[in-house]
Write an enzyme that holds these catalytic residues in place. Structure first.
Site, PDB file in Angstrom:
ATOM      1  N   SER A 152      83.801  23.856 -38.099  1.00 17.76           N
ATOM      2  CA  SER A 152      82.880  24.282 -38.750  1.00 17.76           C
ATOM      3  C   SER A 152      83.290  23.401 -40.405  1.00 17.76           C
ATOM      4  CB  SER A 152      83.075  25.712 -39.250  1.00 17.76           C
ATOM      5  OG  SER A 152      82.631  26.301 -40.447  1.00 17.76           O
ATOM      6  N   TYR A 165      86.348  33.254 -41.625  1.00 20.69           N
ATOM      7  CA  TYR A 165      85.592  32.410 -41.012  1.00 20.69           C
ATOM      8  C   TYR A 165      86.404  31.457 -41.150  1.00 20.69           C
ATOM      9  CZ  TYR A 165      82.203  30.510 -38.506  1.00 20.69           C
ATOM     10  OH  TYR A 165      81.873  29.371 -37.113  1.00 20.69           O
TER      11      TYR A 165
END
Length: 271
Positions: A152, A165
């Site tokens: 990510s 996350y």
């Protein structure tokens, strides 16, 4: 030259195949002639996905599997080997975030739901490690295979509001590099491990923080686009080519990389 990028006939295991991202890549792989083993923890989602992929004329099986349960994954691996005899590709798509691990604009880190932090880090880290442990062993025994993980932009630099996350995806990036080294040194140059790092795509998990109820952009969206040279969000289909490339012979000397698919977000300082 076309054959260089081909994945036709290769057996691809896709975790989280019942979700939006997993389904998108599964459709792309079916279109490219791969055999797809669709894995999801939810039978109802899996049934819908398998019917859809078969409707496209693809060769597909659906197996219920839990990416956080080694025994479950070993059962999945046996079924795939019984069906097709090998596992050529593993796409670790299962992952995501939870509302409780995402801070509201007026919340601090100390108000975060620790239980949801644990769930998010477990799903994204172990949900990548465990399938790699099970299906990667098959590849090691075969002496060939390609694993692609999902990192990510949150692994590149700090992004507000998503601590769990972010930490998990940073771990996925490091694990990708570590496993690439481990596989190449011990099992040869035909077992490769890479990842993609998607930029900003509007999906079910982030729609509320990027799009207002009236359809206008939120302040967060405006900040994202200000740091994206292409000045737009990505379309989920724009991930497909990068994933297929990393799984094809065209990437035969590529391992341990994290490929941004981000419209330039990761390379732009904002100035």
């Amino acid at each position: 030259m076309d054959n260089l990028f081909s994945i036709k006939g290769k057996v691809a295991v896709i975790t989280g195949a019942g979700g939006v991202l997993g389904g998108n890549i599964a459709r792309s792989f079916i279109g490219a002639g791969a055999k797809v083993a669709a894995i999801d923890i939810r039978q109802e989602n899996l049934d819908v996905r398998v019917d859809e992929l078969k409707g496209l004329g693809g060769e597909v099986i659906g197996v219920v599997g839990n990416v956080l349960d080694i025994g479950s994954l070993e059962n999945v691996a046996r079924k795939i080997i019984d069906q097709w005899g090998s596992i050529d590709i593993l796409l670790n798509i299962a992952g995501g975030n939870l509302p409780g691990a995402t801070l509201a604009p007026d919340q601090s880190f100390f108000e975060m739901n620790i239980a949801d932090w644990n769930k998010v880090t477990d799903l994204n880290i172990n949900g990548t490690v465990y399938p790699s442990y099970v299906f990667g062993k098959v590849m090691a025994e075969q002496g060939k295979g390609s694993i692609v993980n999902i990192s990510s932009m949150a692994a590149y630099a700090a992004i507000t509001r998503v601590p769990g996350y972010s930490a998990a995806k940073a771990a996925v990036t490091n694990f990708t590099q570590w496993l690439a080294m481990e596989m190449a040194l011990k099992y040869g140059d035909q077992v490769r491990v890479n990842a993609i790092a998607p930029g900003f795509f509007i999906g079910d998990q982030n729609r509320a923080v990027l799009i207002n109820p009236d359809g206008s952009l939120t302040d967060r969206s405006k900040k994202v686009l200000a740091k994206t040279p292409m000045k737009r969000f990505g379309d989920i289909s724009e991930l497909n080519g990068a994933v297929q490339f990393l799984c094809s012979d065209a990437a035969g000397f590529i391992t341990g990389v994290v490929l941004p698919v981000d419209g330039g977000f990761s390379s732009f300082s904002g100035v």
